[in-house]
Design an enzyme around this catalytic site. Structure first.
Site, mmCIF file in Angstrom:
data_model
loop_
_atom_site.group_PDB
_atom_site.id
_atom_site.type_symbol
_atom_site.label_atom_id
_atom_site.label_comp_id
_atom_site.label_asym_id
_atom_site.label_seq_id
_atom_site.Cartn_x
_atom_site.Cartn_y
_atom_site.Cartn_z
ATOM 1 N N ASP A 154 0.840 -1.176 0.548
ATOM 2 C CA ASP A 154 0.074 0.362 0.250
ATOM 3 C C ASP A 154 1.280 1.488 -0.145
ATOM 4 O O ASP A 154 1.233 2.480 1.283
ATOM 5 C CB ASP A 154 -0.984 -0.087 1.738
ATOM 6 C CG ASP A 154 0.074 -0.078 2.989
ATOM 7 O OD1 ASP A 154 -0.703 0.975 3.314
ATOM 8 O OD2 ASP A 154 0.380 -0.305 2.759
ATOM 9 N N HIS A 212 9.607 -0.033 8.500
ATOM 10 C CA HIS A 212 8.502 -1.048 8.803
ATOM 11 C C HIS A 212 8.612 -2.314 7.569
ATOM 12 O O HIS A 212 8.787 -3.445 7.736
ATOM 13 C CB HIS A 212 7.202 -0.566 8.273
ATOM 14 C CG HIS A 212 7.007 0.026 9.316
ATOM 15 N ND1 HIS A 212 6.658 -0.024 10.827
ATOM 16 C CD2 HIS A 212 6.378 1.557 9.603
ATOM 17 C CE1 HIS A 212 6.906 1.260 11.904
ATOM 18 N NE2 HIS A 212 6.554 2.167 10.819
ATOM 19 N N ASP A 213 8.917 -1.256 6.370
ATOM 20 C CA ASP A 213 7.970 -2.704 5.103
ATOM 21 C C ASP A 213 9.437 -3.723 5.227
ATOM 22 O O ASP A 213 9.224 -4.920 4.075
ATOM 23 C CB ASP A 213 7.746 -2.319 3.785
ATOM 24 C CG ASP A 213 5.887 -1.481 4.998
ATOM 25 O OD1 ASP A 213 5.552 -0.646 3.981
ATOM 26 O OD2 ASP A 213 5.655 -1.914 5.931
HETATM 27 O O1 RIB Z 1 2.397 0.169 10.557
HETATM 28 C C1 RIB Z 1 3.184 0.201 9.923
HETATM 29 C C2 RIB Z 1 2.854 -0.092 8.714
HETATM 30 O O2 RIB Z 1 1.452 0.887 7.810
HETATM 31 C C3 RIB Z 1 3.846 -0.355 7.123
HETATM 32 O O3 RIB Z 1 3.473 -1.168 6.022
HETATM 33 C C4 RIB Z 1 3.482 1.216 7.060
HETATM 34 O O4 RIB Z 1 3.715 1.440 5.492
HETATM 35 C C5 RIB Z 1 1.966 0.976 7.130
HETATM 36 O O5 RIB Z 1 1.101 0.475 5.970
HETATM 37 CA CA CA Z 2 2.713 -0.494 4.151
#
Ligand code: RIB
Ligand code: CA
Length: 309
Positions: free
Chosen positions: A11, A238-239
């Protein structure tokens, strides 16, 4: 060694962008498909962003649109983190057109083509597309080698006190994936907090070389607000932690756990209950990434960016 076949459901999203660059810049991963959901921002933006990011890498990977909203409940974005456009205001050239069809069908076709344990599913947004694919045709589950999700937290959330954004966005979808019976690896907020893009690390990446992808990555990183939750020192990537697990597993420590998600209507909705100490006595259904060597993480990112145009 044969490249590992993966698909990425995303996303984009500033940190999704970095994850796509990390994956598409490393020959050890064969990205067969990128599918998109609404999440950080609406699907119109996340789809445009995914097309632009894949296009910038020059890789011929199909991008397919999927769920605009969760299975149940309402759609709420995270534009306050990622900007209204989803990429911190960084404008990229229009990418190739999206492939026809919808994500859940494309995921099933990719699984069908992959054969037994032939495809790794990487989920770095709300798990809606993955859940729809797996629930629609459970006979394809043996073709799933592993599911790696950036989702959840065993402690404090980042969208509510209890819940991390991806899990909170579609807890029912996450429950489907957690319960599918195939190996699931979780990159939660605790490990992603260890992949902090600080100004000095962004500067080092910027000095590492040239190229449109590196420039875009550094502009996106520089445009992402530092995390207040983490003391403002930088933005947690994060990703990319989900991708780094596939490229440098030696940089992580892991633990087998029982994990479930709260699908109730209350303040705990979307909370991932991750039983790290086996207190519930339930059989493990996931592997949680616990620690990460940040230096190795940024080395992997640097190497991917150095291979991209
Ligand atoms: O909480 C972090 C996640 O939520 C990541 O994937 C960020 O891109 C959002 O989608
Ligand atoms: Ca994400």
């Amino acid at each position: 060694m044969m490249a590992r076949k993966i698909l990425i459901d995303c996303d984009p999203g500033t940190d999704d962008a970095i994850a796509l660059f990390m994956a598409l810049g490393d020959p050890r991963l064969d990205v067969r498909l990128v599918t998109v959901a609404g999440g950080n921002v609406g699907l119109a933006h996340t789809l445009r962003n995914a097309r632009a990011l894949v296009g910038l890498t020059g890789k011929a990977v199909p991008v397919v649109a999927g769920a605009e909203r969760p299975l149940l409940g309402s759609f709420e974005d995270a534009a306050y983190v990622h900007g209204e456009d989803g990429l911190a205001g960084v404008l990229l050239p229009e990418g190739p057109a999206a492939a026809s069809g919808i994500a859940a069908d494309a995921i099933r076709e990719a699984l069908r083509a992959a054969g037994p344990a032939g495809l790794t599913l990487v989920g770095i947004g709300p798990a809606t597309n993955l859940a729809l694919a797996l629930a629609t045709e459970p006979g394809l589950l043996p073709n799933v080698a592993e599911i790696v999700l950036m989702t959840g937290a065993w402690g404090e959330g980042n969208v509510t006190p209890a819940a991390e954004f991806n899990a909170w966005s579609d807890p029912e979808a996450l429950a489907v994936v957690l319960g599918c019976g195939r190996p699931v690896t979780l990159a939660t907020l605790e490990v992603t907090a260890q992949a902090l893009a600080t100004p000095s690390r962004i500067e080092a990446l910027s000095r590492g070389g040239t190229g449109a992808c590196r420039e875009a990555a550094c502009a996106i990183l520089a445009g992402t607000p530092p995390s207040r939750r983490l003391g403002g020192a930088g933005s947690p990537q994060h990703d990319s932690c989900a991708i780094a697990w596939l490229l440098a597993p030696e940089a992580f420590t892991v633990r087998e756990v029982f994990a479930e998600v709260d699908c109730g209507p209350g303040p705990g909705r979307g909370q991932t209950l991750i039983d790290r100490w086996g207190r519930l006595g339930k059989p493990a259904n996931a592997l949680v990434l616990e620690t990460l060597e940040a230096g190795r993480f940024f080395e992997v990112l640097e190497q991917s960016l150095s291979r991209l145009p």
